[in-house]
Scaffold this motif. Structure first.
Motif, PDB file in Angstrom:
ATOM      1  N   GLY A 159       0.698  -1.083   0.068  1.00 47.91           N
ATOM      2  CA  GLY A 159      -0.204   0.014  -0.074  1.00 47.91           C
ATOM      3  C   GLY A 159       0.872   1.373  -0.120  1.00 47.91           C
ATOM      4  N   THR A 160       0.344   2.370  -0.272  1.00 51.44           N
ATOM      5  CA  THR A 160       0.934   3.566  -0.463  1.00 51.44           C
ATOM      6  C   THR A 160       0.237   4.786   0.727  1.00 51.44           C
ATOM      7  OG1 THR A 160       1.333   3.309  -2.803  1.00 51.44           O
ATOM      8  CG2 THR A 160       1.781   5.531  -1.984  1.00 51.44           C
ATOM      9  N   LEU A 161       1.212   5.261   1.317  1.00 51.79           N
ATOM     10  CA  LEU A 161       0.648   6.132   2.155  1.00 51.79           C
ATOM     11  C   LEU A 161       0.755   7.715   1.673  1.00 51.79           C
ATOM     12  CD1 LEU A 161       2.172   4.654   5.300  1.00 51.79           C
ATOM     13  CD2 LEU A 161      -0.456   4.849   4.954  1.00 51.79           C
ATOM     14  N   ILE A 162      -0.205   8.266   1.917  1.00 56.40           N
ATOM     15  CA  ILE A 162      -0.342   9.919   1.625  1.00 56.40           C
ATOM     16  C   ILE A 162      -0.830  10.661   2.510  1.00 56.40           C
ATOM     17  CG2 ILE A 162      -1.361  11.638  -0.102  1.00 56.40           C
ATOM     18  CD1 ILE A 162      -1.449   9.691  -2.148  1.00 56.40           C
ATOM     19  N   SER A 163       0.036  11.862   3.175  1.00 54.57           N
ATOM     20  CA  SER A 163      -0.559  12.616   4.307  1.00 54.57           C
ATOM     21  C   SER A 163      -1.222  13.515   3.565  1.00 54.57           C
ATOM     22  CB  SER A 163       0.544  12.981   5.004  1.00 54.57           C
ATOM     23  OG  SER A 163       0.394  13.796   6.291  1.00 54.57           O
ATOM     24  N   THR A 203      -3.500  15.750  10.080  1.00 50.16           N
ATOM     25  CA  THR A 203      -4.042  14.638  10.810  1.00 50.16           C
ATOM     26  C   THR A 203      -4.699  13.549  10.205  1.00 50.16           C
ATOM     27  OG1 THR A 203      -6.534  15.833  11.005  1.00 50.16           O
ATOM     28  CG2 THR A 203      -4.953  16.002  12.922  1.00 50.16           C
ATOM     29  N   ILE A 204      -5.013  13.833   8.677  1.00 46.62           N
ATOM     30  CA  ILE A 204      -5.554  13.047   7.776  1.00 46.62           C
ATOM     31  C   ILE A 204      -4.639  12.288   6.825  1.00 46.62           C
ATOM     32  CG2 ILE A 204      -7.492  12.695   5.628  1.00 46.62           C
ATOM     33  CD1 ILE A 204      -8.637  13.536   8.606  1.00 46.62           C
ATOM     34  N   ILE A 205      -4.647  10.785   6.980  1.00 48.90           N
ATOM     35  CA  ILE A 205      -4.033  10.017   6.099  1.00 48.90           C
ATOM     36  C   ILE A 205      -4.634   8.987   5.230  1.00 48.90           C
ATOM     37  CG2 ILE A 205      -2.204   8.119   6.080  1.00 48.90           C
ATOM     38  CD1 ILE A 205      -1.353   9.071   8.662  1.00 48.90           C
ATOM     39  N   GLU A 206      -4.183   8.952   4.023  1.00 54.59           N
ATOM     40  CA  GLU A 206      -4.932   8.127   2.967  1.00 54.59           C
ATOM     41  C   GLU A 206      -3.930   6.992   2.537  1.00 54.59           C
ATOM     42  OE1 GLU A 206      -5.680   8.114  -1.816  1.00 54.59           O
ATOM     43  OE2 GLU A 206      -6.543   9.819  -0.720  1.00 54.59           O
ATOM     44  N   LEU A 207      -4.460   5.698   2.655  1.00 56.23           N
ATOM     45  CA  LEU A 207      -3.713   4.348   2.350  1.00 56.23           C
ATOM     46  C   LEU A 207      -4.504   3.870   0.980  1.00 56.23           C
ATOM     47  CD1 LEU A 207      -1.675   2.140   2.860  1.00 56.23           C
ATOM     48  CD2 LEU A 207      -3.214   1.254   4.419  1.00 56.23           C
ATOM     49  N   ALA A 218       7.058  11.139  -0.209  1.00 57.26           N
ATOM     50  CA  ALA A 218       6.228  10.958  -1.293  1.00 57.26           C
ATOM     51  C   ALA A 218       5.654   9.588  -1.650  1.00 57.26           C
ATOM     52  CB  ALA A 218       6.858  11.657  -2.634  1.00 57.26           C
ATOM     53  N   GLY A 219       4.823   9.299  -0.926  1.00 59.06           N
ATOM     54  CA  GLY A 219       4.257   7.548  -1.272  1.00 59.06           C
ATOM     55  C   GLY A 219       5.086   6.926  -0.399  1.00 59.06           C
ATOM     56  N   ALA A 220       5.150   6.847   0.962  1.00 58.21           N
ATOM     57  CA  ALA A 220       5.600   5.858   1.682  1.00 58.21           C
ATOM     58  C   ALA A 220       4.952   4.557   1.552  1.00 58.21           C
ATOM     59  CB  ALA A 220       5.587   6.352   3.072  1.00 58.21           C
ATOM     60  N   LYS A 221       5.776   3.300   1.494  1.00 56.62           N
ATOM     61  CA  LYS A 221       5.122   1.987   1.253  1.00 56.62           C
ATOM     62  C   LYS A 221       5.059   1.157   2.434  1.00 56.62           C
ATOM     63  CE  LYS A 221       5.304   2.611  -3.323  1.00 56.62           C
ATOM     64  NZ  LYS A 221       3.835   3.035  -3.998  1.00 56.62           N
ATOM     65  N   VAL A 222       3.961   0.446   2.605  1.00 55.51           N
ATOM     66  CA  VAL A 222       3.631  -0.428   3.586  1.00 55.51           C
ATOM     67  C   VAL A 222       3.155  -1.435   3.117  1.00 55.51           C
ATOM     68  CG1 VAL A 222       1.505   0.607   4.225  1.00 55.51           C
ATOM     69  CG2 VAL A 222       2.776  -0.540   5.769  1.00 55.51           C
ATOM     70  N   SER A 223       3.445  -2.664   3.847  1.00 54.81           N
ATOM     71  CA  SER A 223       2.979  -4.057   3.296  1.00 54.81           C
ATOM     72  C   SER A 223       1.728  -4.503   4.444  1.00 54.81           C
ATOM     73  CB  SER A 223       4.209  -5.301   3.489  1.00 54.81           C
ATOM     74  OG  SER A 223       3.539  -6.312   3.175  1.00 54.81           O
ATOM     75  N   VAL A 224       0.543  -4.942   3.814  1.00 52.37           N
ATOM     76  CA  VAL A 224      -0.527  -5.256   4.500  1.00 52.37           C
ATOM     77  C   VAL A 224      -1.143  -6.466   4.183  1.00 52.37           C
ATOM     78  CG1 VAL A 224      -1.072  -2.569   4.807  1.00 52.37           C
ATOM     79  CG2 VAL A 224      -2.086  -4.076   2.803  1.00 52.37           C
ATOM     80  N   TRP A 225      -2.020  -7.000   5.108  1.00 53.56           N
ATOM     81  CA  TRP A 225      -2.903  -8.077   4.700  1.00 53.56           C
ATOM     82  C   TRP A 225      -4.324  -7.545   4.999  1.00 53.56           C
ATOM     83  CZ3 TRP A 225      -0.729 -12.437   8.368  1.00 53.56           C
ATOM     84  CH2 TRP A 225       0.349 -13.340   7.341  1.00 53.56           C
ATOM     85  N   VAL A 226      -5.155  -7.844   3.958  1.00 62.38           N
ATOM     86  CA  VAL A 226      -6.539  -7.197   3.834  1.00 62.38           C
ATOM     87  C   VAL A 226      -7.643  -8.374   4.358  1.00 62.38           C
ATOM     88  CG1 VAL A 226      -8.310  -5.987   2.505  1.00 62.38           C
ATOM     89  CG2 VAL A 226      -5.890  -5.320   2.296  1.00 62.38           C
TER      90      VAL A 226
END
Length: 584
Positions: free
Chosen positions: A309-313, A317-321, A387-395
């Protein structure tokens, strides 16, 4: 202490071999073999009765669900109220009406849930205390007092249902149409009832051993029943205290660990007495199947190695993944998923619920959330300065969703407080597409959003404007209002809740901050509901998500209109409410 774990040989059930005791007279021998007092059939009298009562309650809810489905499929557009319409409105009144103690910040479950919980308390109180005597007049009649015996069996029989109410993959949801998060109230209250009956069971044994048989120290040293009972009661006390609100969320991991200790200690404590282990096998089947289903679906959605996933601030206070998902992953507007963040230390051991703010046609799961503590704070730190930090996830999911197709209603009202917009916007966008394609009966849409500051909705403004533009070429009327409750908007005086519609319209013309006009102040939610329900449309749906006080106003405004429908008042004849709390 002698570690006597289980009687040998270990059996599925213990034997039922009562015999007359020569030390008792005929009256006493007859008394201990009386129905609802006989120790050797106490599991039938109390545990099975508990199961029958709870199954009957689920069956009644299932019947209501079938009635709702049938009515939805066979509903007509008649402007006259039928008896079925009035009954449905009264039932919806009970599911909408809510109470609160404002000074304590406490909000009750809906009235229907309060009635059900009150019925549970009344039934189990009667089952526990209805039969006399509570104590044997002669200790030779049995070391387990009748009140201790029955309260113990009631406690054991509640366990499978308590777990069933709590699981995400939920068979009760499948039968009743009630989403798993709305069953949490029954999970917590059944756990509390079980705790009270467990205390009664434990204290009576302790009291008798200290004051009647005087063998407490001997029993503790030679019998497993006492120390395993304490080993179960201690984590059960912890679980009960931490099962409500803030504390449960804060200490969720230790909460789950304590639950495991409790179940193991209880399993050893009951020692296959009569049919006691049957309830643990049932619990294992319910929880195990739900757990296995979640694991397999998570791996199916995300693969073993997870998704990136890509994180955007968006603001402070608001973050989008944003999580690109395989085409096989599908969800409906208004549903939520549980996300497990891999590689974030201790946070990878728990999953966190988020409403999906995107449509499946986009091919990505978009999650927008506000930062607090815990994992959201870590994600905020990870997103800052990158700019677009990455994070690994299970959904894991999806879960929940709206029980009715909003496209079948003539008027739809979307109400969102704070990040409740992540729930209402996908519903709005999906409905707009159906209207554009000629697949909806909706003639009017009201979209009301209340946020603290302008930054909280900045991420959504372009999408809202695009959806509004999509409907501009249709015959559907769209009223879109955004209220900012704390920020001072430029060139305007504050608009209070009593402001008239014309004044609001003038203010909207003046306020052009960002893509969409905004209004300073708070929306009068009661007036919004009243206006929608007294317009020309007869079928009205309300979808709302927000904090407790926001939901309270909407729920009770809808409840008032449902009562008006039962009395034949002018306005809509069919009013549907779906509410979500963006807290957990």
């Amino acid at each position: 202490m002698g570690l006597i774990w289980l009687d040998s040989p270990v059996l599925w059930h213990s034997a039922r071999t009562p015999s007359r005791k020569s030390t008792l007279n005929d009256e006493e021998n007859n008394l201990i073999r009386t129905k609802f007092l006989d120790w050797y059939r106490a599991d039938w009298d109390y545990a099975q009765t508990t199961v029958e009562f709870l199954c009957a309650g689920i069956a009644i809810a299932m019947i209501f669900n079938i009635f709702s489905i049938y009515r939805r499929k066979s509903s007509s557009k008649s402007t006259r109220l039928s008896p079925v319409d009035r009954i449905a409105a009264f039932c919806r009144y009970a599911t909408a009406r809510q109470f609160r103690i404002k000074a304590l910040g406490w909000y009750s479950p809906p009235l229907a849930a309060v009635i059900v919980v009150a019925g549970m308390i009344l039934f189990f109180t009667a089952l526990t205390f209805g039969q006399h005597p509570y104590q044997w007049p002669n200790m030779e009649m049995g070391h387990s007092a009748p009140l201790a015996t029955r309260s113990g069996w009631i406690s054991i029989a509640i366990i499978p249902f308590m777990i069933a109410f709590a699981t995400k993959v939920n068979w009760i949801t499948a039968l009743t149409g009630t989403s798993h998060e709305k069953l949490q109230v029954f999970h917590r209250w059944s756990a509390l009832i079980m705790y009270v009956t467990s205390l009664i069971h434990s204290f009576l044994f302790i009291w008798n051993s200290i004051h009647r048989t005087h063998d407490m120290e001997e029993e503790w040293q030679t019998s497993s029943f006492y120390w395993t009972g304490v080993a179960a009661l201690v984590p059960q006390t912890y679980l009960t205290l931490l099962s409500w609100g803030y504390l449960r969320n804060k200490y969720y991991e230790t909460f789950k660990n304590a639950a495991g200790i409790f179940m193991v200690a209880m399993f050893v404590h009951v020692d296959f007495i009569l049919t006691s282990w049957d309830y643990f096998w049932a619990t294992l089947a319910i929880y195990g199947l739900a757990w296995l289903t979640r694991v397999l679906r998570t791996w199916y959605n995300s693969s073993l190695i997870g998704l990136t996933g890509t994180l955007i601030s968006h603001s402070s206070t608001i973050i989008e993944l944003t999580i690109p998902v395989p085409p096989r992953v599908k969800w409906a507007p208004g549903q939520h998923v549980f996300v497990r963040f891999l590689g974030l230390g201790i946070h990878m051991f728990s999953s966190h619920p988020f409403t999906v703010a995107s449509l499946k046609e986009e091919g990505v799961v978009r999650l927008v959330f506000k930062t607090h503590g815990g994992v959201t704070k870590v994600l905020k730190q990870k997103a800052e300065g990158k700019a677009g930090a990455k994070v690994s996830v299970w959904v894991d999911g999806p879960y929940g969703g709206v029980g009715q197709d909003l496209a079948m209603f003539e008027r739809v009202v979307f109400l969102a407080g704070g990040l409740g917009e992540t729930f209402t916007y996908p519903l709005f966008a999906d409905l707009a597409k159906k209207i554009k394609d000629g697949k909806a009966q909706t003639k009017a849409i009201d979209f009301v959003l209340a946020v603290r500051d302008q930054d909280s909705c900045a991420w959504l403004e372009p999408a809202l404007a695009e959806t509004q533009a999509l409907l501009s070429s249709t015959n559907t009327k769209v009223q879109l209002n955004i209220y900012v409750t704390q920020d001072q908007l430029s060139n305007t005086s504050s608009l209070c809740e009593e402001s008239g519609e014309s004044e609001i319209e003038k203010s909207k013309e003046r306020l052009q901050d960002g893509v969409i006009p905004k209004i300073q102040g708070r929306p009068d939610l009661t007036k919004v509901i009243h206006a929608a329900c007294t317009a020309q449309e007869k079928d009205v749906a309300v979808a709302v998500c927000g904090p407790d006080n926001f939901l309270f106003d909407v729920r009770n405004a809808v409840a008032d209109r449902e009562l008006a429908i039962t009395k034949g008042a002018e306005g809509c004849t069919n009013l549907y409410l779906h509410s979500e709390n963006y807290g957990w």
